[in-house]
Design a protein around this motif. Structure first.
Motif, PDB file in Angstrom:
ATOM      1  N   ARG A  79      41.831  44.298  26.226  1.00 26.32           N
ATOM      2  CA  ARG A  79      40.951  44.956  25.255  1.00 26.32           C
ATOM      3  C   ARG A  79      41.704  45.946  24.366  1.00 26.32           C
ATOM      4  O   ARG A  79      41.181  46.358  23.327  1.00 26.32           O
ATOM      5  N   ASN A 104      38.185  35.915  27.351  1.00 26.04           N
ATOM      6  CA  ASN A 104      36.907  36.608  27.409  1.00 26.04           C
ATOM      7  C   ASN A 104      36.868  37.874  26.568  1.00 26.04           C
ATOM      8  O   ASN A 104      35.783  38.323  26.178  1.00 26.04           O
ATOM      9  N   CYS A 105      38.034  38.452  26.278  1.00 26.87           N
ATOM     10  CA  CYS A 105      38.085  39.684  25.489  1.00 26.87           C
ATOM     11  C   CYS A 105      38.395  39.432  24.020  1.00 26.87           C
ATOM     12  O   CYS A 105      38.528  40.376  23.234  1.00 26.87           O
ATOM     13  N   GLY A 106      38.550  38.165  23.644  1.00 25.52           N
ATOM     14  CA  GLY A 106      38.845  37.852  22.251  1.00 25.52           C
ATOM     15  C   GLY A 106      40.232  38.302  21.832  1.00 25.52           C
ATOM     16  O   GLY A 106      40.445  38.731  20.695  1.00 25.52           O
ATOM     17  N   VAL A 129      35.372  29.069  25.800  1.00 25.89           N
ATOM     18  CA  VAL A 129      35.128  30.514  25.791  1.00 25.89           C
ATOM     19  C   VAL A 129      36.069  31.214  24.813  1.00 25.89           C
ATOM     20  O   VAL A 129      35.687  32.173  24.133  1.00 25.89           O
ATOM     21  N   LYS A 132      34.687  30.608  21.360  1.00 28.59           N
ATOM     22  CA  LYS A 132      33.497  31.427  21.162  1.00 28.59           C
ATOM     23  C   LYS A 132      33.869  32.865  20.815  1.00 28.59           C
ATOM     24  O   LYS A 132      33.238  33.500  19.962  1.00 28.59           O
ATOM     25  N   ASN A 133      34.911  33.390  21.455  1.00 32.14           N
ATOM     26  CA  ASN A 133      35.331  34.780  21.248  1.00 32.14           C
ATOM     27  C   ASN A 133      36.433  34.918  20.204  1.00 32.14           C
ATOM     28  O   ASN A 133      37.006  36.002  20.053  1.00 32.14           O
ATOM     29  N   ARG A 134      36.754  33.816  19.515  1.00 29.13           N
ATOM     30  CA  ARG A 134      37.737  33.814  18.427  1.00 29.13           C
ATOM     31  C   ARG A 134      39.122  34.255  18.903  1.00 29.13           C
ATOM     32  O   ARG A 134      39.860  34.956  18.204  1.00 29.13           O
ATOM     33  N   ALA A 135      39.454  33.847  20.115  1.00 28.64           N
ATOM     34  CA  ALA A 135      40.786  34.127  20.657  1.00 28.64           C
ATOM     35  C   ALA A 135      41.661  32.891  20.503  1.00 28.64           C
ATOM     36  O   ALA A 135      41.252  31.782  20.854  1.00 28.64           O
TER      37      ALA A 135
END
Length: 254
Positions: A79, A104-106, A129, A132-135
């Motif tokens: 993060r 999960n934290c992008g 995932v 979804k989180n643009r990682a």
């Protein structure tokens, strides 16, 4: 993501590959880069920072982040940064938790693994995932993959731009490589088959086995924009088309 504390965090910075990566960042990336070295030992990280200072005294020195291979620590670390580079292997043992945190934290993610079965595993588990989180997760940026990936990308891009054609296959052969495996690499090779079956290893080597977004591009024809090119009736009936640089082509035997 722009508001995060760091632009880059190098996790595993005191290891064999981690030190080389830290030296590269110190000597090559912008001097105002906001970055940190991370690992389990504050003392070792502090010693590394002192070693890096003489390489580029004018640059912003890295911060130190202590993180264990535990979910809470890894999520907190992910993060804080826009990009996390992991050099902690073997990845099939220690890498999944790092990928989980980034997805999960992008947080964008890079590693230097060559463990194909593990890469296939994390793609299947974390692609959705991460999307979804643009990682952006990019494993295998080490010596095994980087030359082939870059050359293939350059070649395919050139063919698309100049000939407006897709590329079905690229074969790259390495004739001479002056390199030797590190102790960590040898340990990974020896332990890989304890985790994965021979079938899993073989499956990870198949064409497109690790392509998370394969949609048949290689089987069709796409234009410069990436969209599927519409065939005119002449081409559909007679197989004739005109390609810049090559002239009139046909798929007809006649």
């Amino acid at each position: 993501m722009a508001s995060r504390e760091y632009e880059i965090v190098l996790f595993g910075a005191t290891g064999y590959t981690g030190k080389y990566t830290a030296e590269h960042i110190t000597t090559n990336l912008p001097t105002d880069l906001k970055w940190a070295v991370a690992g389990r030992s504050h003392q070792k990280l502090q010693s590394l920072v002192e070693e890096l200072k003489p390489l580029n005294p004018d640059r912003l020195q890295p911060a130190i982040e202590v993180a264990q291979l535990e979910t809470a620590d890894l999520y907190a670390l992910a993060r804080k940064t826009q990009l996390l580079i992991s050099t902690v292997g073997p990845y099939y043992k220690y890498g999944t938790a790092v990928v989980d945190a980034c997805a999960n934290c992008g947080t964008h993610y890079l590693d230097v693994t060559g463990e194909s079965p593990w890469v296939k595993e994390i793609i299947e588990k974390y692609h959705d995932v991460a999307q979804k989180n643009r990682a952006i997760l990019i494993p295998q940026t080490g010596i095994e993959s980087a030359p082939a990936d870059l050359l293939t990308w350059a070649l395919v891009s050139h063919i698309r731009q100049t000939l407006d054609l897709p590329t079905r296959r690229v074969t790259l052969t390495v004739h001479d490589m002056k390199a030797a495996p590190s102790g960590g690499t040898l340990a990974t090779v020896l332990g890989l088959f304890d985790r994965y079956s021979a079938k899993q290893v073989a499956d990870s080597m198949k064409p497109h086995a690790m392509d998370a977004v394969m949609d048949g591009v290689g089987e069709g024809q796409r234009g410069k924009s990436g969209a599927r090119r519409r065939k005119g009736w002449v081409e559909r009936v007679f197989g004739v088309r005109t390609v810049p640089g090559l002239g009139t082509l046909t798929t007809s035997l006649q």
